[in-house]
Enzyme design. Sequence first.
Site, PDB file in Angstrom:
ATOM      1  N   HIS A  56     117.033  62.429  63.250  1.00  8.44           N
ATOM      2  CA  HIS A  56     118.390  61.919  63.028  1.00  8.44           C
ATOM      3  C   HIS A  56     118.713  62.111  61.545  1.00  8.44           C
ATOM      4  CE1 HIS A  56     118.156  59.129  66.704  1.00  8.44           C
ATOM      5  NE2 HIS A  56     116.899  59.501  66.508  1.00  8.44           N
TER       6      HIS A  56
ATOM      7  N   ASP B  81     127.103  63.487  61.303  1.00  6.63           N
ATOM      8  CA  ASP B  81     125.848  63.236  61.995  1.00  6.63           C
ATOM      9  C   ASP B  81     125.229  64.539  62.484  1.00  6.63           C
ATOM     10  OD1 ASP B  81     123.969  61.439  62.780  1.00  6.63           O
ATOM     11  OD2 ASP B  81     125.302  60.296  64.073  1.00  6.63           O
TER      12      ASP B  81
ATOM     13  N   ARG C 268     131.883  49.587  64.182  1.00  5.47           N
ATOM     14  CA  ARG C 268     130.928  48.490  64.148  1.00  5.47           C
ATOM     15  C   ARG C 268     131.658  47.213  63.755  1.00  5.47           C
ATOM     16  NH1 ARG C 268     125.715  51.588  61.314  1.00  5.47           N
ATOM     17  NH2 ARG C 268     125.568  53.200  62.923  1.00  5.47           N
TER      18      ARG C 268
ATOM     19  N   GLN D   6     130.877  59.728  60.804  1.00  3.32           N
ATOM     20  CA  GLN D   6     129.614  60.215  60.269  1.00  3.32           C
ATOM     21  C   GLN D   6     129.543  61.737  60.334  1.00  3.32           C
ATOM     22  OE1 GLN D   6     126.731  58.015  62.731  1.00  3.32           O
ATOM     23  NE2 GLN D   6     126.117  56.930  60.885  1.00  3.32           N
TER      24      GLN D   6
ATOM     25  N   LYS E 163     110.951  57.403  57.944  1.00  2.00           N
ATOM     26  CA  LYS E 163     112.218  57.966  57.476  1.00  2.00           C
ATOM     27  C   LYS E 163     112.162  58.220  55.980  1.00  2.00           C
ATOM     28  CE  LYS E 163     114.292  53.408  56.751  1.00  2.00           C
ATOM     29  NZ  LYS E 163     115.504  52.580  56.839  1.00  2.00           N
TER      30      LYS E 163
ATOM     31  N   HIS F 104     121.602  65.720  65.102  1.00  2.00           N
ATOM     32  CA  HIS F 104     120.352  65.411  65.785  1.00  2.00           C
ATOM     33  C   HIS F 104     119.650  66.731  66.077  1.00  2.00           C
ATOM     34  CE1 HIS F 104     122.938  61.899  66.441  1.00  2.00           C
ATOM     35  NE2 HIS F 104     121.820  61.245  66.239  1.00  2.00           N
TER      36      HIS F 104
ATOM     37  N   CYS G 128     123.763  58.832  68.330  1.00  2.00           N
ATOM     38  CA  CYS G 128     122.514  59.409  68.847  1.00  2.00           C
ATOM     39  C   CYS G 128     122.355  59.283  70.360  1.00  2.00           C
ATOM     40  CB  CYS G 128     121.309  58.854  68.097  1.00  2.00           C
ATOM     41  SG  CYS G 128     121.383  57.137  67.630  1.00  2.00           S
TER      42      CYS G 128
END
Length: 606
Positions: free
Chosen positions: A473, A345, A325, A343, A426, A347, A296
């Site tokens: 997100h 992902d 991570r 991911q 969320k 946005h 992000c």
Amino acid sequence: MALSLFSDPMAEAPEERHLKLTGEFDCDPSPLSTLRHSTSHVMAQAVKRLYPDVKVAIGPAIEDGFYYDFARPEPFTPDDLAKIEDLMREIARADLPFERQEMDRAEAIRFFRERGEPFKVEILEGIDAPRVSLYRQGEFIDLCRGPHVPSTGRIKFFKLLSSSGAYWRGDERNPMLQRIYGTAWLMKEELDTHLWRLEEAKKRDHRKLGRELDLFDFYDVAPGAPFWLPNGMILVRELERFAREHLDARGYQEISTPLLIHKRLWEQSGHWEHYQDNMFKVEVEDELYTLKPMNCPPSTYVYRRSLRSYRDLPLRFSEMGRCHRNERSGTLTGLVRVRQFTQDDAHIYCRPDQLQEELSALLDLVREWYKTFDLQASYKLSTRPGKKLGTEAQWDAAETALHESLKANGLAYEVNPGDGAFYGPKIDIYVQDALGRQWQIATVQVDLTMVPERFALEYIDTDGQPKRPIVIHRAIYGSYERFIGILTEHYAGAFPTWLAPVQARVLPISEKHAAYGRTVWQRLRAAGVRAELDDRNEKLGYRIREAQLQKVPYMLVVGERESQNGTVSLRHRTGEDLGAVPLDRVVADLATEIGSRVPSLTVGRS
């Protein structure tokens, strides 16, 4: 201590309630949790009878069962568990009553100190209550708020499952204890079903199937990072293709941001203060960089590179971003908990008046997406926590938009009060697999302040003034690694044809049929089917069995009759023999099945 003194004591983990004696009960007082809690006490009683020198720690009910932790120099063996379980059944048959008594805390400390139970003493010394409750059944007495069943005779349907090491209070600086896991149920049928599911889960374990099907492997030179093999990469590529088709059709623009990023980006986002211990750090020319743990903050640079107008929004940026991570080695679990992951992902940068529409469209996409994989989704809406950024009005608007989007899509959902992110509410999305297990995969987060304000994102509104966008997100797979691990177990390795690494295998009966076998194989390949030709000098039955073990959807057996008639003898991986089918029809039906991504085997049935 009264229940009314706590905002939501049942939201605490069972371990915490046991350790802190918070709330009215140590365990959820529902009948099944009460039964399991009582069974853990019976297990501790049996252990103390068999091994008097063992020290007891805590024994909460957990999802699908219970455990109890013991201080013992050596691990419990399977033979130990069998002896403990036999003695538990004797204690159950004795029908000993569970008797509650209260005691001054100081007196309880002396009581457990005299009995040589240091973990109970430590728990008592850490709580702030003048009196505590204990429960006794027979000679065994334990520190506990309860509740419990009336007597041990109520405990009938249980099984000890396994043992493992566990640090006291979950802290690696504390002593290592021995934890015994078990399960208990109200009905024998429920126990039998649960034990079947556990055995089936072992067969479906994605780590086992990953090796057997040549999908991926792990090596100690890169802990927590999978080595994707050719078959596994086919799964990744097909899932990427599926994702891109859906996102391209919905106006997403794909971006890619760097893997190695300077620490100042994370300082600006706030992650450096709170998350740096989970980052892999790299020093380059006396400057500190990290492997990015999330996508992000980097995506904001793509947004900020141009002056944005209200007419430009919404902007939907998707990214198949690789992240790292620094997870502890003890938490790594196959593909579902890794250090390196990718991911799916995205946005979405939008105006406040666009938020509800974007969320509704996103939930519709999620539902359609999971339907392809025959995964049943459930939803939880997590609302504002106590510590948060932004105004109450912003939170009101964001939570209302989430509520309305769920309702607009006709989705039932639970509200999870106070569990939202500090920057916005969320929706957490769970899927239920073929064994009825719940997996949390997708999260849809509404970011009111973190990304928009920390990175000073703006768009020029209709009044000519700069305004902050809202950022959504979201990830639907969650990560490719975790999703493939879940799918492998969901399908037990028998992937739908469109996903299967090998979709068909051609099996000539003997060497003299190899030429026709090659012709069939070439026809399949020309039609875009991932086909293999197995013309080895092995018995046909052996080759068929091997293809079935490799979960190949279709086997095309060819011999003299097939070569003369332009047919194949079609078999499914289930063992079903469809007999002779014209090759042209097999090729056409395979192409249709693959193109439509149907979950079942359809070729040869019409």
